[in-house]
Design an enzyme around this catalytic site. Structure first.
Site, short mmCIF file in Angstrom:
data_model
loop_
_atom_site.label_atom_id
_atom_site.label_comp_id
_atom_site.label_asym_id
_atom_site.label_seq_id
_atom_site.Cartn_x
_atom_site.Cartn_y
_atom_site.Cartn_z
N SER A 142 -31.31 -4.54 -0.08
CA SER A 142 -31.36 -3.23 0.55
C SER A 142 -32.39 -3.17 1.68
CB SER A 142 -31.65 -2.16 -0.49
OG SER A 142 -32.78 -2.53 -1.26
N ASP A 384 -41.87 4.14 -4.08
CA ASP A 384 -41.20 3.03 -3.40
C ASP A 384 -42.16 2.41 -2.38
OD1 ASP A 384 -39.67 1.30 -1.92
OD2 ASP A 384 -38.01 2.69 -1.59
N HIS A 387 -39.24 -0.57 0.31
CA HIS A 387 -38.47 -0.22 1.52
C HIS A 387 -39.40 0.41 2.55
CE1 HIS A 387 -35.55 -0.35 -1.84
NE2 HIS A 387 -34.83 -0.98 -0.93
#
Ligand SMILES: *[C@@H]1O[C@H](CO)[C@@H](O)[C@H](O)[C@H]1NC(C)=O
Ligand SMILES: *[C@@H]1O[C@H](CO)[C@@H](O)[C@H](O)[C@H]1NC(C)=O
Ligand SMILES: *[C@@H]1O[C@H](CO)[C@@H](O)[C@H](O)[C@H]1NC(C)=O
Ligand SMILES: *[C@@H]1O[C@H](CO)[C@@H](O)[C@H](O)[C@H]1NC(C)=O
Ligand SMILES: *[C@@H]1O[C@H](CO)[C@@H](O)[C@H](O)[C@H]1NC(C)=O
Length: 425
Positions: A142, A384, A387
């Protein structure tokens, strides 16, 4: 003597190219393409700096060609960012940090400055001109999708792509820039090799994966022939528990707590999957493109692991003397680069290093942290630190990529000239 004349010719051709590009630019400035003018009004009201396209950006100077663009510092860039969540629809929900209340915006106002030269900020017009009629695939996890969405947003100042995906499967997307006949492909393959869930009811049951370390993931390896550029990446999924197979037999596993199994470190699997992925590429008879290995982008959990309350709350980049690539980050990076060099030495295909590791190591401030979802939402990665917010530091990967594509063009040119010279002799 021959070399000198080649150099002279290269210079002449460079001048011709520059002139041609100036013409194209002038034409574009006076007759903007329709899709551009439609976003232009939208954009000017949001206060984003307009794109400029100077002939000076086109040429790569000699100091740039020799410069290591991946060693440098982040420097303030008051002009950034070049899009917002209002001008770009392609931002993934979990990376739309401003929507979820991230209070600071300074992290969007830095650009990468190599030590030995200047790296121009991404110019979407120039990029699309250079990739006209071509295609670029992102293969990996991702973070690869994060990069693709960053590029779609950066390019949105010129044009939005249309969805030409072969299926409705979100793991395999195709985006086409119609005015430029340019296509992005996205291939979800977080382990790069064939993998599966160990349990019939999905990996959520025990969380265990089966990884076939020496088997191709055909969902991408059979598809790359059509692509001119392939950007490959993998990393964060290797911290998961998995059973490792080679030659169809179990060779061990990572944290699986099954009886009679050898515990193997994730680095064991990591080295083998890159070897396998590069072998697949080197073995594709009809693949003529360039493979970029986008090196590991470190996460920045502090005060705990990802599942133990770790978080990333810094609001400014590190300077290069404030941190060091070490431990697991260093091991993963070294493994990638070693396997990359081995694949390159076979001299079958073109391999290039998109060496983002050092730049991203310095950006603990660029992750969504808890601003990737609403506070009451129950998500796996609560904080997170893997990312990257959009807009954010991952946008700089486009600066690197454009530079590398320019270098590629320069290289192809030189090769052609040399071939031509040989024929003339
Ligand atoms: C964009 O971010 C703002 C906060 O800066 C937020 O209010 C808005 O809902 C977001 N819009 C979209 C479309 O995500
Ligand atoms: C678009 O590009 C592809 C290669 O990616 C090429 O085969 C095709 O002919 C191009 N189409 C047009 C209309 O130029
Ligand atoms: C583990 O190994 C031992 C000794 O080799 C054997 O007796 C036992 O059956 C094995 N257990 C499993 C679950 O394979
Ligand atoms: C890092 O370098 C900067 C600029 O050269 C300097 O001002 C700073 O004191 C250095 N920091 C450390 C921790 O060495
Ligand atoms: C969050 O979701 C997981 C799995 O879906 C569930 O086991 C857990 O109880 C949930 N936690 C909360 C606070 O709702």
């Amino acid at each position: 003597m021959e070399l000198m004349s080649v150099n002279k010719r290269i210079r002449n051709i460079a001048i011709l190219l520059a002139v041609a590009l100036i013409l194209v630019t002038v034409i574009r400035l006076y007759y903007p393409v329709p899709s551009y003018s439609s976003v232009a009004s939208y954009r000017s009201s949001s206060g984003i700096a307009p794109a400029s396209y100077h002939a000076g950006d086109v040429e790569i100077t000699d100091d740039q060609e020799k410069c290591d663009i991946f060693a440098g510092e982040w420097v303030p860039n008051p002009e950034g960012p070049y899009y917002t969540n209002k001008t770009c629809w392609a931002i993934h929900e979990h990376q739309n940090c401003m929507k979820y209340g991230r209070p600071d915006s300074g992290f969007m106002k830095w650009r990468w400055k190599p030590d030995g030269c200047d790296l121009p900020v991404f110019n979407p017009y120039q990029f699309l001109d250079m990739v006209r009629g071509k295609s670029l695939a992102f293969v990996g996890d991702s973070v690869g999708r994060n990069q693709m969405q960053s590029m779609i947003c950066l390019l949105s100042r010129v044009e939005y792509p249309i969805d030409v995906s072969p299926t409705s499967d979100e793991r395999f997307k195709r985006w086409k820039y119609e005015s430029y006949n340019f296509t992005f492909g996205y291939f979800w393959s977080p382990f790069l090799v064939r993998s599966g869930s160990r349990d019939s009811d999905g990996p959520m049951h025990t969380g265990l994966f089966n990884l076939y370390l020496d088997e191709f993931d055909e969902s991408w390896t059979t598809q790359i022939d059509d692509f001119d550029y392939v950007i490959i990446n993998a990393g964060h999924w290797f911290t998961r528990t998995a059973v490792y197979y080679e030659n169809g037999h179990i060779v061990g596993c990572r944290f699986c707590q099954l009886p009679n199994m050898t515990d193997l470190p994730m680095t064991y699997a990591y080295r083998r999957v890159f070897r396998t992925a590069f072998k697949a590429i080197n073995g594709r008879e009809n693949f003529k493109g360039v493979t970029f290995l986008r090196t590991f982008a470190p996460s920045h959990f502090e005060n705990g692991l990802w599942n133990q309350g770790g978080n990333c709350l810094r609001q400014r980049p590190f300077r290069s003397n404030e941190t060091l690539l070490e431990g697991l980050n260093l091991d993963l990076y070294m493994i990638q680069v070693e396997e990359f060099r081995a694949a390159q030495r076979e001299e079958k295909k073109k391999f290039r290093l998109l060496d983002t590791t050092q730049a991203m190591l310095l950006r603990p401030d660029g992750h969504p942290s808890r601003y990737g979802h609403w506070p009451n939402e129950n998500v796996t990665l609560y904080n997170d630190c893997v990312h990257w917010c959009l807009p954010g530091p991952i946008d700089s990967w486009a600066d690197f990529l454009l530079h590398m594509i320019k270098m590629e063009a320069r290289r192809t040119y030189k090769e052609k000239l040399l071939q031509h010279q040989k024929k003339m002799q």
